[in-house]
Design a protein around this motif. Sequence first.
Motif, PDB file in Angstrom:
ATOM      1  N   MET A 122      15.758  60.910  18.973  1.00 18.39           N
ATOM      2  CA  MET A 122      16.225  61.853  20.011  1.00 18.39           C
ATOM      3  C   MET A 122      15.338  61.712  21.247  1.00 18.39           C
ATOM      4  SD  MET A 122      16.467  66.010  19.788  1.00 18.39           S
ATOM      5  CE  MET A 122      17.562  65.888  18.383  1.00 18.39           C
ATOM      6  N   PRO A 123      15.940  61.633  22.444  1.00 18.88           N
ATOM      7  CA  PRO A 123      15.118  61.497  23.658  1.00 18.88           C
ATOM      8  C   PRO A 123      14.194  62.701  23.834  1.00 18.88           C
ATOM      9  CG  PRO A 123      17.418  60.995  24.097  1.00 18.88           C
ATOM     10  CD  PRO A 123      17.357  61.583  22.722  1.00 18.88           C
ATOM     11  N   ASP A 124      13.062  62.441  24.439  1.00 16.38           N
ATOM     12  CA  ASP A 124      12.089  63.494  24.703  1.00 16.38           C
ATOM     13  C   ASP A 124      12.466  64.218  25.988  1.00 16.38           C
ATOM     14  OD1 ASP A 124       9.882  65.042  25.265  1.00 16.38           O
ATOM     15  OD2 ASP A 124       8.469  63.546  24.525  1.00 16.38           O
ATOM     16  N   PRO A 125      12.636  65.555  25.967  1.00 23.70           N
ATOM     17  CA  PRO A 125      13.039  66.283  27.179  1.00 23.70           C
ATOM     18  C   PRO A 125      12.029  66.185  28.304  1.00 23.70           C
ATOM     19  CG  PRO A 125      12.385  67.806  25.442  1.00 23.70           C
ATOM     20  CD  PRO A 125      12.484  66.458  24.809  1.00 23.70           C
ATOM     21  N   ILE A 126      10.775  65.783  28.012  1.00 25.64           N
ATOM     22  CA  ILE A 126       9.808  65.702  29.106  1.00 25.64           C
ATOM     23  C   ILE A 126      10.132  64.565  30.064  1.00 25.64           C
ATOM     24  CG2 ILE A 126       7.964  66.677  27.701  1.00 25.64           C
ATOM     25  CD1 ILE A 126       6.704  63.876  27.625  1.00 25.64           C
ATOM     26  N   SER A 127      11.094  63.696  29.711  1.00 23.72           N
ATOM     27  CA  SER A 127      11.441  62.609  30.619  1.00 23.72           C
ATOM     28  C   SER A 127      12.322  63.073  31.766  1.00 23.72           C
ATOM     29  CB  SER A 127      12.154  61.485  29.866  1.00 23.72           C
ATOM     30  OG  SER A 127      13.418  61.916  29.397  1.00 23.72           O
ATOM     31  N   LEU A 128      12.810  64.303  31.698  1.00 22.62           N
ATOM     32  CA  LEU A 128      13.671  64.813  32.758  1.00 22.62           C
ATOM     33  C   LEU A 128      12.822  65.246  33.948  1.00 22.62           C
ATOM     34  CD1 LEU A 128      16.152  67.010  30.726  1.00 22.62           C
ATOM     35  CD2 LEU A 128      16.594  64.771  31.718  1.00 22.62           C
ATOM     36  N   VAL A 129      13.261  64.878  35.160  1.00 20.80           N
ATOM     37  CA  VAL A 129      12.559  65.254  36.399  1.00 20.80           C
ATOM     38  C   VAL A 129      13.595  65.790  37.363  1.00 20.80           C
ATOM     39  CG1 VAL A 129      11.235  64.421  38.360  1.00 20.80           C
ATOM     40  CG2 VAL A 129      10.746  63.525  36.098  1.00 20.80           C
ATOM     41  N   PRO A 130      13.453  66.966  37.946  1.00 23.19           N
ATOM     42  CA  PRO A 130      12.454  67.992  37.648  1.00 23.19           C
ATOM     43  C   PRO A 130      12.696  68.631  36.271  1.00 23.19           C
ATOM     44  CG  PRO A 130      13.467  68.347  39.794  1.00 23.19           C
ATOM     45  CD  PRO A 130      14.313  67.370  39.060  1.00 23.19           C
ATOM     46  N   LEU A 131      11.682  69.259  35.740  1.00 23.59           N
ATOM     47  CA  LEU A 131      11.760  69.849  34.412  1.00 23.59           C
ATOM     48  C   LEU A 131      12.666  71.082  34.420  1.00 23.59           C
ATOM     49  CD1 LEU A 131      10.457  69.519  31.594  1.00 23.59           C
ATOM     50  CD2 LEU A 131       8.810  71.253  32.266  1.00 23.59           C
ATOM     51  N   PRO A 132      13.736  71.091  33.607  1.00 31.19           N
ATOM     52  CA  PRO A 132      14.623  72.263  33.573  1.00 31.19           C
ATOM     53  C   PRO A 132      13.929  73.477  32.969  1.00 31.19           C
ATOM     54  CG  PRO A 132      15.688  70.303  32.653  1.00 31.19           C
ATOM     55  CD  PRO A 132      14.233  69.996  32.763  1.00 31.19           C
TER      56      PRO A 132
ATOM     57  N   SER B 109      21.973  57.700  32.916  1.00 29.12           N
ATOM     58  CA  SER B 109      21.262  56.491  33.331  1.00 29.12           C
ATOM     59  C   SER B 109      20.243  56.050  32.295  1.00 29.12           C
ATOM     60  CB  SER B 109      20.566  56.722  34.679  1.00 29.12           C
ATOM     61  OG  SER B 109      19.470  57.607  34.537  1.00 29.12           O
ATOM     62  N   ASP B 110      19.779  56.970  31.434  1.00 27.97           N
ATOM     63  CA  ASP B 110      18.808  56.631  30.400  1.00 27.97           C
ATOM     64  C   ASP B 110      19.465  56.197  29.096  1.00 27.97           C
ATOM     65  OD1 ASP B 110      16.637  57.137  31.968  1.00 27.97           O
ATOM     66  OD2 ASP B 110      16.416  59.213  31.327  1.00 27.97           O
ATOM     67  N   ALA B 111      20.767  56.404  28.990  1.00 27.45           N
ATOM     68  CA  ALA B 111      21.459  56.159  27.725  1.00 27.45           C
ATOM     69  C   ALA B 111      21.939  54.714  27.645  1.00 27.45           C
ATOM     70  CB  ALA B 111      22.634  57.116  27.583  1.00 27.45           C
ATOM     71  N   ALA B 112      21.980  54.200  26.441  1.00 24.00           N
ATOM     72  CA  ALA B 112      22.519  52.853  26.199  1.00 24.00           C
ATOM     73  C   ALA B 112      23.796  53.002  25.381  1.00 24.00           C
ATOM     74  CB  ALA B 112      21.490  52.002  25.463  1.00 24.00           C
ATOM     75  N   GLY B 113      24.783  53.617  25.986  1.00 14.51           N
ATOM     76  CA  GLY B 113      26.057  53.827  25.296  1.00 14.51           C
ATOM     77  C   GLY B 113      26.144  55.171  24.627  1.00 14.51           C
ATOM     78  N   GLU B 114      25.061  55.635  23.983  1.00 18.22           N
ATOM     79  CA  GLU B 114      25.055  56.933  23.340  1.00 18.22           C
ATOM     80  C   GLU B 114      24.273  57.936  24.177  1.00 18.22           C
ATOM     81  OE1 GLU B 114      25.557  55.869  18.625  1.00 18.22           O
ATOM     82  OE2 GLU B 114      23.652  56.667  19.349  1.00 18.22           O
TER      83      GLU B 114
ATOM     84  N   ARG C  71      13.122  54.364  35.661  1.00 19.37           N
ATOM     85  CA  ARG C  71      14.469  54.745  36.105  1.00 19.37           C
ATOM     86  C   ARG C  71      14.650  54.394  37.577  1.00 19.37           C
ATOM     87  NH1 ARG C  71      14.167  59.937  35.039  1.00 19.37           N
ATOM     88  NH2 ARG C  71      15.092  59.779  32.965  1.00 19.37           N
ATOM     89  N   LEU C  72      13.635  54.674  38.404  1.00 19.99           N
ATOM     90  CA  LEU C  72      13.712  54.314  39.817  1.00 19.99           C
ATOM     91  C   LEU C  72      13.831  52.800  39.979  1.00 19.99           C
ATOM     92  CD1 LEU C  72      10.966  56.642  41.347  1.00 19.99           C
ATOM     93  CD2 LEU C  72      13.413  57.069  41.162  1.00 19.99           C
ATOM     94  N   GLU C  73      13.047  52.082  39.205  1.00 16.72           N
ATOM     95  CA  GLU C  73      13.071  50.617  39.282  1.00 16.72           C
ATOM     96  C   GLU C  73      14.462  50.086  38.933  1.00 16.72           C
ATOM     97  OE1 GLU C  73      10.007  47.037  38.076  1.00 16.72           O
ATOM     98  OE2 GLU C  73      10.076  48.864  36.860  1.00 16.72           O
ATOM     99  N   ALA C  74      15.083  50.664  37.920  1.00 13.58           N
ATOM    100  CA  ALA C  74      16.415  50.231  37.510  1.00 13.58           C
ATOM    101  C   ALA C  74      17.456  50.517  38.592  1.00 13.58           C
ATOM    102  CB  ALA C  74      16.810  50.925  36.211  1.00 13.58           C
ATOM    103  N   LEU C  75      17.217  51.559  39.374  1.00 16.30           N
ATOM    104  CA  LEU C  75      18.145  51.918  40.450  1.00 16.30           C
ATOM    105  C   LEU C  75      17.852  51.170  41.744  1.00 16.30           C
ATOM    106  CD1 LEU C  75      18.318  55.780  39.874  1.00 16.30           C
ATOM    107  CD2 LEU C  75      20.087  54.096  39.324  1.00 16.30           C
ATOM    108  N   GLY C  76      16.828  50.336  41.749  1.00 20.76           N
ATOM    109  CA  GLY C  76      16.492  49.575  42.949  1.00 20.76           C
ATOM    110  C   GLY C  76      15.777  50.387  44.005  1.00 20.76           C
TER     111      GLY C  76
END
Length: 469
Positions: free
Chosen positions: A1-11, A74-79, A457-462
């Motif tokens: 399960m993804p870690d919620p701390i990866s979300l920016v800004p933190l909800p 953007s962080d998901a690989a299909g799922e 994530r920024l790098e992936a978005l260019g």
Amino acid sequence: MPDPISLVPLPRSVTWSSGSWRTDDPWGGLSVGVSEELPRTEYALSITPQGAHLTAGSEAALADGRNTFAQIVSDAAGEIPCVTISDAPRYAWRGLHLDVARHFFAIADLETMIDAMALHRLNVLHLHLTDDQGWRIEIKGYPRLTEIGAWRDRTVIGIYRPEGEHEFDDERHGGSYTQDELRGLVEYAQRRGILIVPEVDLPGHMQAAVASYPELGSDPSRQVGVREVWGISDHVLGVSDEAFAFVRDVLTQVADIFPGPYVHIGGDECPRTEWEQSPAARARMNEWGLTRVSEIQGRFTDFAADVLREQGKRIIGWDEVLESHLPDDTIVMNWRRDEGVEESTSRGFPTVVATERFLYFDHAQAKGHEEPIAIPGGITTLEDVFTGRLVPKKLTEEQEALILGIQGQLWTEYIPDAASLQYMALPRLCALAERAWGSPEQSWAEFRERLAAHLPRLEALGIGFRPLD
């Protein structure tokens, strides 16, 4: 399960559940709606194995929710993980200022910055369109503003020192936007939940306009060029009928291009040298019943406010506008000192906190020769942006209620291209987003950990950024 701390800004509220949702078209599976049962600034996003549902209290909150969903996708690989997020910002104004007058940036470069803002749920792009070194906006009836005022023949090399000798690059620099291009940019930003607030700086920072039309200055017989060095020019608007007609024409057209409720009129760093030496200015002061030269600026502020009020707009001004008469509906943008926030709110003016000490992203990010050249005056690190005190402790509840939000500033004297712009903006923009959103309290170490996970994530978005130390 993804870690919620990866979300920016933190909800503010995140609940993870088991399972995931898989679809080849995530956006096609997102159902959205506006509900009067939610506060206007709040959204609720629910992702279950059956689909994704987004509800918000307004269209603006809906945009915030869409940006959150896009971040998860953007962080998901299909799922896509199952999660429920309920969130609302602390501040209505979560801004980024971008100066396109000192160095011109193409529309595509501005769109990239808008994408970066949307990812971090910033919602106001303050676009600084005119200054001594360049006029960037097409104004019908004044073609020389973009034919002459948008171009300078050369630019100073290195750090500008007012009393020193300088080298120049001898390269013509400039550019401008048509009104249709700016309308397209407004639409691009609107689709991402971002309001563009235009700035036409007056009555100072007007050398490019005076270079285009000498009759707008205090001495119509004197021809000046577009300013080639940084700093503050003495060439300001004169007090003639032509100058005030120009202000009306410009602000009326700007108000038509940008549909939002605000227009920024600058009002900062306006020397009085030319007015003090002008017989016409002294005659106007007698006509207007003024006793101090400084009151001329208040006359321009009142006039601009009246023009924009006719267009259904409110004015915003840098905090120097507090030094002269000020219409009651003015919004103040504080930049010079921390105490300015207390002064503007104590006088009842809604205020945007843009204080130089922690929110000027043209400052260097660290010591060392490996850093690009930056404006003299100090260093503002990523940690400074995240931990610095932005709002004075001693404000009353009434004063705190007048704080609309916070904004980072990108002045571009020393930012010549898009790569440099992104390097100076990010990742400080990420820290700004956390502060502006009002994420739950966390330590600098916790934020830095989440940020390290976010930068790929920024790098992936260019989108470029300064690597973490």
